[in-house]
Design a protein around this motif. Sequence first.
Motif, PDB file in Angstrom:
ATOM      1  N   GLN A 174       0.794  -1.229   0.000  1.00 49.05           N
ATOM      2  CA  GLN A 174       0.000   0.000   0.000  1.00 49.05           C
ATOM      3  C   GLN A 174       0.827   1.280   0.000  1.00 49.05           C
ATOM      4  OE1 GLN A 174      -3.450   0.200  -0.458  1.00 49.05           O
ATOM      5  NE2 GLN A 174      -2.821  -1.827  -1.126  1.00 49.05           N
ATOM      6  N   LEU A 175       2.040   1.219   0.539  1.00 52.06           N
ATOM      7  CA  LEU A 175       2.849   2.438   0.620  1.00 52.06           C
ATOM      8  C   LEU A 175       3.865   2.573  -0.506  1.00 52.06           C
ATOM      9  CD1 LEU A 175       3.411   2.463   4.479  1.00 52.06           C
ATOM     10  CD2 LEU A 175       1.757   3.808   3.148  1.00 52.06           C
ATOM     11  N   ILE A 176       4.255   1.462  -1.105  1.00 50.15           N
ATOM     12  CA  ILE A 176       5.242   1.503  -2.198  1.00 50.15           C
ATOM     13  C   ILE A 176       4.589   1.142  -3.535  1.00 50.15           C
ATOM     14  CG2 ILE A 176       7.369   0.473  -3.105  1.00 50.15           C
ATOM     15  CD1 ILE A 176       8.150  -0.015  -0.108  1.00 50.15           C
ATOM     16  N   PHE A 177       3.974  -0.036  -3.579  1.00 45.53           N
ATOM     17  CA  PHE A 177       3.446  -0.550  -4.845  1.00 45.53           C
ATOM     18  C   PHE A 177       2.234   0.236  -5.343  1.00 45.53           C
ATOM     19  CE2 PHE A 177       0.685  -3.394  -7.275  1.00 45.53           C
ATOM     20  CZ  PHE A 177       1.538  -3.739  -8.308  1.00 45.53           C
ATOM     21  N   ALA A 178       1.212   0.373  -4.515  1.00 47.90           N
ATOM     22  CA  ALA A 178      -0.053   0.971  -4.965  1.00 47.90           C
ATOM     23  C   ALA A 178       0.118   2.379  -5.536  1.00 47.90           C
ATOM     24  CB  ALA A 178      -1.094   0.952  -3.848  1.00 47.90           C
ATOM     25  N   PRO A 179       0.830   3.291  -4.859  1.00 47.61           N
ATOM     26  CA  PRO A 179       0.957   4.637  -5.430  1.00 47.61           C
ATOM     27  C   PRO A 179       1.630   4.642  -6.804  1.00 47.61           C
ATOM     28  CG  PRO A 179       1.575   4.659  -3.114  1.00 47.61           C
ATOM     29  CD  PRO A 179       1.426   3.210  -3.510  1.00 47.61           C
ATOM     30  N   THR A 180       2.652   3.832  -6.953  1.00 44.10           N
ATOM     31  CA  THR A 180       3.364   3.765  -8.234  1.00 44.10           C
ATOM     32  C   THR A 180       2.506   3.085  -9.293  1.00 44.10           C
ATOM     33  OG1 THR A 180       5.432   3.592  -7.008  1.00 44.10           O
ATOM     34  CG2 THR A 180       5.487   2.952  -9.327  1.00 44.10           C
ATOM     35  N   PHE A 181       1.954   1.940  -8.934  1.00 41.72           N
ATOM     36  CA  PHE A 181       1.146   1.164  -9.868  1.00 41.72           C
ATOM     37  C   PHE A 181      -0.044   1.971 -10.378  1.00 41.72           C
ATOM     38  CE2 PHE A 181      -2.457  -1.608 -10.703  1.00 41.72           C
ATOM     39  CZ  PHE A 181      -1.925  -2.439 -11.686  1.00 41.72           C
ATOM     40  N   LEU A 182      -0.738   2.654  -9.481  1.00 36.12           N
ATOM     41  CA  LEU A 182      -1.924   3.403  -9.900  1.00 36.12           C
ATOM     42  C   LEU A 182      -1.583   4.532 -10.868  1.00 36.12           C
ATOM     43  CD1 LEU A 182      -3.920   3.515  -6.555  1.00 36.12           C
ATOM     44  CD2 LEU A 182      -4.530   2.275  -8.653  1.00 36.12           C
ATOM     45  N   SER A 183      -0.468   5.199 -10.644  1.00 35.13           N
ATOM     46  CA  SER A 183      -0.099   6.265 -11.587  1.00 35.13           C
ATOM     47  C   SER A 183       0.217   5.687 -12.962  1.00 35.13           C
ATOM     48  CB  SER A 183       1.071   7.089 -11.051  1.00 35.13           C
ATOM     49  OG  SER A 183       2.227   6.305 -10.927  1.00 35.13           O
ATOM     50  N   ILE A 184       0.912   4.572 -12.996  1.00 36.59           N
ATOM     51  CA  ILE A 184       1.221   3.927 -14.283  1.00 36.59           C
ATOM     52  C   ILE A 184      -0.054   3.406 -14.936  1.00 36.59           C
ATOM     53  CG2 ILE A 184       2.457   2.015 -15.390  1.00 36.59           C
ATOM     54  CD1 ILE A 184       4.601   2.384 -13.136  1.00 36.59           C
ATOM     55  N   PHE A 185      -0.948   2.851 -14.141  1.00 44.19           N
ATOM     56  CA  PHE A 185      -2.207   2.339 -14.670  1.00 44.19           C
ATOM     57  C   PHE A 185      -3.028   3.465 -15.306  1.00 44.19           C
ATOM     58  CE2 PHE A 185      -6.712   1.456 -14.373  1.00 44.19           C
ATOM     59  CZ  PHE A 185      -6.786   0.236 -15.024  1.00 44.19           C
ATOM     60  N   ILE A 186      -3.176   4.572 -14.599  1.00 40.75           N
ATOM     61  CA  ILE A 186      -3.946   5.708 -15.125  1.00 40.75           C
ATOM     62  C   ILE A 186      -3.308   6.222 -16.411  1.00 40.75           C
ATOM     63  CG2 ILE A 186      -4.648   8.097 -14.683  1.00 40.75           C
ATOM     64  CD1 ILE A 186      -4.726   7.249 -11.637  1.00 40.75           C
ATOM     65  N   ALA A 187      -1.995   6.322 -16.416  1.00 44.79           N
ATOM     66  CA  ALA A 187      -1.297   6.769 -17.634  1.00 44.79           C
ATOM     67  C   ALA A 187      -1.548   5.796 -18.781  1.00 44.79           C
ATOM     68  CB  ALA A 187       0.198   6.906 -17.359  1.00 44.79           C
ATOM     69  N   ASN A 188      -1.495   4.503 -18.513  1.00 39.74           N
ATOM     70  CA  ASN A 188      -1.725   3.496 -19.558  1.00 39.74           C
ATOM     71  C   ASN A 188      -3.146   3.552 -20.114  1.00 39.74           C
ATOM     72  OD1 ASN A 188       0.776   2.238 -19.909  1.00 39.74           O
ATOM     73  ND2 ASN A 188       0.456   0.908 -18.151  1.00 39.74           N
ATOM     74  N   VAL A 189      -4.131   3.695 -19.243  1.00 39.75           N
ATOM     75  CA  VAL A 189      -5.525   3.803 -19.699  1.00 39.75           C
ATOM     76  C   VAL A 189      -5.660   4.977 -20.659  1.00 39.75           C
ATOM     77  CG1 VAL A 189      -7.876   4.407 -18.971  1.00 39.75           C
ATOM     78  CG2 VAL A 189      -6.603   2.666 -17.719  1.00 39.75           C
ATOM     79  N   ASN A 190      -5.082   6.088 -20.282  1.00 39.20           N
ATOM     80  CA  ASN A 190      -5.187   7.288 -21.110  1.00 39.20           C
ATOM     81  C   ASN A 190      -4.361   7.183 -22.385  1.00 39.20           C
ATOM     82  OD1 ASN A 190      -6.876   9.494 -19.702  1.00 39.20           O
ATOM     83  ND2 ASN A 190      -5.750   8.471 -18.075  1.00 39.20           N
ATOM     84  N   PHE A 191      -3.212   6.564 -22.301  1.00 43.12           N
ATOM     85  CA  PHE A 191      -2.380   6.331 -23.489  1.00 43.12           C
ATOM     86  C   PHE A 191      -3.125   5.466 -24.501  1.00 43.12           C
ATOM     87  CE2 PHE A 191       0.670   3.601 -25.749  1.00 43.12           C
ATOM     88  CZ  PHE A 191       1.365   4.573 -26.453  1.00 43.12           C
ATOM     89  N   LEU A 192      -3.756   4.388 -24.019  1.00 45.30           N
ATOM     90  CA  LEU A 192      -4.515   3.510 -24.916  1.00 45.30           C
ATOM     91  C   LEU A 192      -5.738   4.204 -25.507  1.00 45.30           C
ATOM     92  CD1 LEU A 192      -4.376   0.040 -23.117  1.00 45.30           C
ATOM     93  CD2 LEU A 192      -3.206   0.732 -25.215  1.00 45.30           C
ATOM     94  N   SER A 193      -6.186   5.259 -24.850  1.00 45.96           N
ATOM     95  CA  SER A 193      -7.315   6.032 -25.377  1.00 45.96           C
ATOM     96  C   SER A 193      -6.854   7.111 -26.351  1.00 45.96           C
ATOM     97  CB  SER A 193      -8.093   6.669 -24.221  1.00 45.96           C
ATOM     98  OG  SER A 193      -8.674   5.667 -23.427  1.00 45.96           O
ATOM     99  N   GLY A 194      -5.554   7.150 -26.611  1.00 44.36           N
ATOM    100  CA  GLY A 194      -5.021   8.075 -27.602  1.00 44.36           C
ATOM    101  C   GLY A 194      -4.738   9.471 -27.092  1.00 44.36           C
ATOM    102  N   LYS A 195      -4.660   9.634 -25.798  1.00 44.70           N
ATOM    103  CA  LYS A 195      -4.424  10.973 -25.252  1.00 44.70           C
ATOM    104  C   LYS A 195      -2.947  11.344 -25.342  1.00 44.70           C
ATOM    105  CE  LYS A 195      -8.478  11.068 -22.351  1.00 44.70           C
ATOM    106  NZ  LYS A 195      -9.001  11.107 -21.017  1.00 44.70           N
ATOM    107  N   SER A 196      -2.698  12.640 -25.426  1.00 44.54           N
ATOM    108  CA  SER A 196      -1.337  13.156 -25.494  1.00 44.54           C
ATOM    109  C   SER A 196      -0.688  13.096 -24.112  1.00 44.54           C
ATOM    110  CB  SER A 196      -1.353  14.606 -25.981  1.00 44.54           C
ATOM    111  OG  SER A 196      -1.911  15.436 -24.980  1.00 44.54           O
ATOM    112  N   VAL A 197       0.617  13.294 -24.084  1.00 43.52           N
ATOM    113  CA  VAL A 197       1.344  13.316 -22.812  1.00 43.52           C
ATOM    114  C   VAL A 197       0.790  14.424 -21.917  1.00 43.52           C
ATOM    115  CG1 VAL A 197       3.601  13.713 -21.741  1.00 43.52           C
ATOM    116  CG2 VAL A 197       3.425  12.270 -23.776  1.00 43.52           C
TER     117      VAL A 197
END
Length: 179
Positions: free
Chosen positions: A94-117
């Motif tokens: 919860q203190l190491i994995f989740a914060p990092t994973f969630l940011s990467i996950f959100i970025a990936n969802v948006n990347f796959l939706s074709g959004k810009s950086v």
Amino acid sequence: MLLLRIYQKWLNKHFLVVQSVQTGALMAAGDAIAQLAIEKKKLPEFDLSRTAKFGFLGTCFVGPTLTVWYRLLAKQFGTSSSTSTALKKMACDQLIFAPTFLSIFIANVNFLSGKSVQDIKQELSRTYLDILIVNWKVWPAVQLVNFYCVPLNYQVLLVQGVALFWNTYLSWKTQKKVD
């Protein structure tokens, strides 16, 4: 019983593949529930490509990542079902994995939706903190039970079973239009 034996056989032979495919299926189901039950979309409005993207992320990113992470935790802290071990694993999760994973996950969802950086950065600033806080309301208790009671080979399955509801929330939250 036969289905359970088949599942265990496949899990023993193809551990990462089984974990990844089941995660992809449950993530796709979470997106479908979000669209149909929460967003109240009718079938003609249903976004199949969005569901496919969630399934793809589950299969190619979430499933493999969780599988490797849980094995790393087991290697670091052992596999005993002691309270101390479960607490250490949950704290790292919860203190190491989740914060990092969630940011990467959100970025990936948006990347796959074709959004810009730039759009991805804006989306992260808009949704990340809310998602992380809700994560901390849900997952510590689930992970304590998971790390205390569930054998390593079934930890991803348990988490993804609970995550069917979490994935529904993530799908809704990451696809929600700005008001």
